[in-house]
Design a protein around this motif. Structure first.
Motif, mmCIF file in Angstrom:
data_model
loop_
_atom_site.group_PDB
_atom_site.id
_atom_site.type_symbol
_atom_site.label_atom_id
_atom_site.label_comp_id
_atom_site.label_asym_id
_atom_site.label_seq_id
_atom_site.Cartn_x
_atom_site.Cartn_y
_atom_site.Cartn_z
ATOM 1 N N GLY A 269 5.963 -48.968 100.531
ATOM 2 C CA GLY A 269 6.324 -47.781 101.348
ATOM 3 C C GLY A 269 7.226 -48.177 102.632
ATOM 4 N N VAL A 270 6.974 -49.156 103.308
ATOM 5 C CA VAL A 270 7.641 -49.358 104.491
ATOM 6 C C VAL A 270 9.055 -49.882 104.120
ATOM 7 C CG1 VAL A 270 7.797 -51.240 106.476
ATOM 8 C CG2 VAL A 270 5.798 -50.077 105.693
ATOM 9 N N ALA A 271 9.134 -50.578 102.977
ATOM 10 C CA ALA A 271 10.625 -50.945 102.697
ATOM 11 C C ALA A 271 11.153 -49.834 102.178
ATOM 12 C CB ALA A 271 10.613 -52.053 101.616
ATOM 13 N N VAL A 272 10.909 -48.865 101.598
ATOM 14 C CA VAL A 272 11.597 -47.532 101.339
ATOM 15 C C VAL A 272 11.851 -46.822 102.439
ATOM 16 C CG1 VAL A 272 11.438 -45.498 99.948
ATOM 17 C CG2 VAL A 272 10.764 -47.787 98.795
ATOM 18 N N ALA A 273 10.904 -46.338 103.186
ATOM 19 C CA ALA A 273 10.840 -45.558 104.313
ATOM 20 C C ALA A 273 11.196 -46.133 105.641
ATOM 21 C CB ALA A 273 9.513 -44.677 104.515
ATOM 22 N N GLY A 274 11.040 -47.348 105.695
ATOM 23 C CA GLY A 274 11.594 -48.104 107.122
ATOM 24 C C GLY A 274 12.545 -48.057 107.366
ATOM 25 N N ASP B 213 16.133 -47.081 110.771
ATOM 26 C CA ASP B 213 16.437 -46.154 111.713
ATOM 27 C C ASP B 213 16.477 -44.965 111.048
ATOM 28 O OD1 ASP B 213 16.389 -48.255 113.157
ATOM 29 O OD2 ASP B 213 18.550 -48.521 113.199
ATOM 30 N N TRP B 214 16.154 -43.700 111.447
ATOM 31 C CA TRP B 214 16.321 -42.572 111.319
ATOM 32 C C TRP B 214 15.788 -42.040 109.576
ATOM 33 C CZ3 TRP B 214 17.307 -40.008 115.444
ATOM 34 C CH2 TRP B 214 17.666 -40.709 116.445
ATOM 35 N N LYS B 215 15.590 -42.824 109.082
ATOM 36 C CA LYS B 215 15.208 -42.456 107.462
ATOM 37 C C LYS B 215 14.215 -41.464 107.315
ATOM 38 C CE LYS B 215 16.240 -46.519 104.847
ATOM 39 N NZ LYS B 215 15.593 -47.628 103.711
ATOM 40 N N LEU B 216 12.978 -41.443 107.904
ATOM 41 C CA LEU B 216 12.118 -40.424 107.861
ATOM 42 C C LEU B 216 12.419 -39.273 108.376
ATOM 43 C CD1 LEU B 216 8.666 -42.662 108.286
ATOM 44 C CD2 LEU B 216 9.525 -41.446 106.368
ATOM 45 N N THR B 217 13.266 -39.235 109.780
ATOM 46 C CA THR B 217 13.740 -38.189 110.191
ATOM 47 C C THR B 217 14.587 -37.290 109.305
ATOM 48 O OG1 THR B 217 13.357 -39.010 112.496
ATOM 49 C CG2 THR B 217 14.937 -36.921 112.365
ATOM 50 N N ALA B 218 15.458 -38.009 108.652
ATOM 51 C CA ALA B 218 16.329 -37.498 107.515
ATOM 52 C C ALA B 218 15.719 -36.722 106.533
ATOM 53 C CB ALA B 218 17.368 -38.678 107.178
ATOM 54 N N VAL B 219 14.606 -37.468 106.021
ATOM 55 C CA VAL B 219 13.721 -37.090 104.900
ATOM 56 C C VAL B 219 13.496 -35.703 105.478
ATOM 57 C CG1 VAL B 219 11.934 -37.457 103.474
ATOM 58 C CG2 VAL B 219 13.644 -39.248 103.561
ATOM 59 N N SER B 220 12.568 -35.529 106.556
ATOM 60 C CA SER B 220 12.115 -34.391 107.040
ATOM 61 C C SER B 220 12.924 -33.410 107.227
ATOM 62 C CB SER B 220 11.295 -34.743 108.376
ATOM 63 O OG SER B 220 12.243 -34.899 109.318
ATOM 64 N N LYS B 221 14.280 -33.584 107.553
ATOM 65 C CA LYS B 221 15.217 -32.634 107.886
ATOM 66 C C LYS B 221 15.697 -32.019 106.380
ATOM 67 C CE LYS B 221 14.874 -32.962 112.182
ATOM 68 N NZ LYS B 221 14.297 -31.734 112.982
ATOM 69 N N GLU C 15 7.574 -36.076 98.247
ATOM 70 C CA GLU C 15 6.502 -36.499 98.580
ATOM 71 C C GLU C 15 6.412 -37.407 99.852
ATOM 72 O OE1 GLU C 15 3.780 -38.567 95.438
ATOM 73 O OE2 GLU C 15 5.560 -38.068 94.084
ATOM 74 N N LEU C 16 7.754 -38.222 100.090
ATOM 75 C CA LEU C 16 7.481 -38.774 101.296
ATOM 76 C C LEU C 16 7.910 -37.869 102.419
ATOM 77 C CD1 LEU C 16 8.059 -41.302 102.495
ATOM 78 C CD2 LEU C 16 10.513 -41.610 102.146
ATOM 79 N N ALA C 17 8.470 -36.884 102.323
ATOM 80 C CA ALA C 17 8.416 -35.781 103.309
ATOM 81 C C ALA C 17 7.264 -35.346 103.950
ATOM 82 C CB ALA C 17 9.397 -34.506 102.920
ATOM 83 N N THR C 18 6.272 -35.115 103.020
ATOM 84 C CA THR C 18 4.958 -34.864 103.222
ATOM 85 C C THR C 18 4.237 -36.081 104.206
ATOM 86 O OG1 THR C 18 4.580 -33.535 101.156
ATOM 87 C CG2 THR C 18 2.553 -34.554 102.199
ATOM 88 N N VAL C 19 4.538 -37.191 103.761
ATOM 89 C CA VAL C 19 3.883 -38.158 104.397
ATOM 90 C C VAL C 19 4.692 -38.206 105.979
ATOM 91 C CG1 VAL C 19 3.929 -41.068 104.565
ATOM 92 C CG2 VAL C 19 3.574 -39.701 102.516
ATOM 93 N N ALA C 20 5.780 -37.831 105.872
ATOM 94 C CA ALA C 20 6.761 -38.101 107.167
ATOM 95 C C ALA C 20 6.114 -36.992 108.042
ATOM 96 C CB ALA C 20 7.986 -37.625 106.941
ATOM 97 N N ALA C 21 5.712 -35.917 107.452
ATOM 98 C CA ALA C 21 5.067 -34.656 108.317
ATOM 99 C C ALA C 21 3.652 -35.204 108.945
ATOM 100 C CB ALA C 21 4.823 -33.347 107.521
ATOM 101 N N GLN C 22 3.103 -35.888 108.264
ATOM 102 C CA GLN C 22 1.556 -36.535 108.438
ATOM 103 C C GLN C 22 1.803 -37.303 109.663
ATOM 104 O OE1 GLN C 22 0.099 -37.905 104.730
ATOM 105 N NE2 GLN C 22 -1.118 -35.837 104.378
ATOM 106 N N LEU C 23 2.967 -38.230 109.671
ATOM 107 C CA LEU C 23 3.126 -39.040 110.582
ATOM 108 C C LEU C 23 3.573 -38.537 111.794
ATOM 109 C CD1 LEU C 23 3.175 -42.044 111.206
ATOM 110 C CD2 LEU C 23 5.661 -42.299 110.360
#
Length: 109
Positions: A17-22, A24-32, A90-98
């Motif tokens: 999960g860290v390798a995929v989502a970690g 710069d800006w990855k989780l922010t982009a996913v959330s947007k 699914e990752l966007a859900t995790v990003a929202a929780q984070l």
């Protein structure tokens, strides 16, 4: 699968999960991208102060990892959109929780 992800598989699912989502800006982009597809410029403006080079690099990694789909339309000038895959949603859900955790963390400091 990127080498970074392949190596993480040998360690544990959290590292995958860290390798995929970690990055710069990855989780922010996913959330947007969670509400729906965006063109590159729209996504860059939504993400914030990220360079085009950095965002492009991160989107390419997310595409290789199956989180984002890049669609190029045969138009002049070319139109490119990015949208989330099922795994991306699914990752966007995790990003929202984070993000919610981050708000609580900041409030407690």
């Amino acid at each position: 699968m990127r080498d970074k992800v392949r190596h993480a598989v040998e360690v544990c699912p959290i590292e995958v999960g860290v390798a995929v989502a970690g990055g710069d800006w990855k989780l922010t982009a996913v959330s947007k991208l969670e509400p729906g597809p965006l063109r590159f410029g729209e996504l860059q403006r939504a993400v914030g102060p990220v360079s085009a080079k950095t965002l492009t690099r991160q989107l390419r990694a997310l595409e290789v990892d199956g989180i984002v789909v890049r669609t190029v339309y045969p138009e002049v000038p070319p139109r490119v959109t990015y949208e989330l895959t099922e795994a991306g949603r699914e990752l966007a859900t995790v990003a929202a929780q984070l993000g919610r955790w981050g708000e609580r963390y900041l409030a407690s400091r």
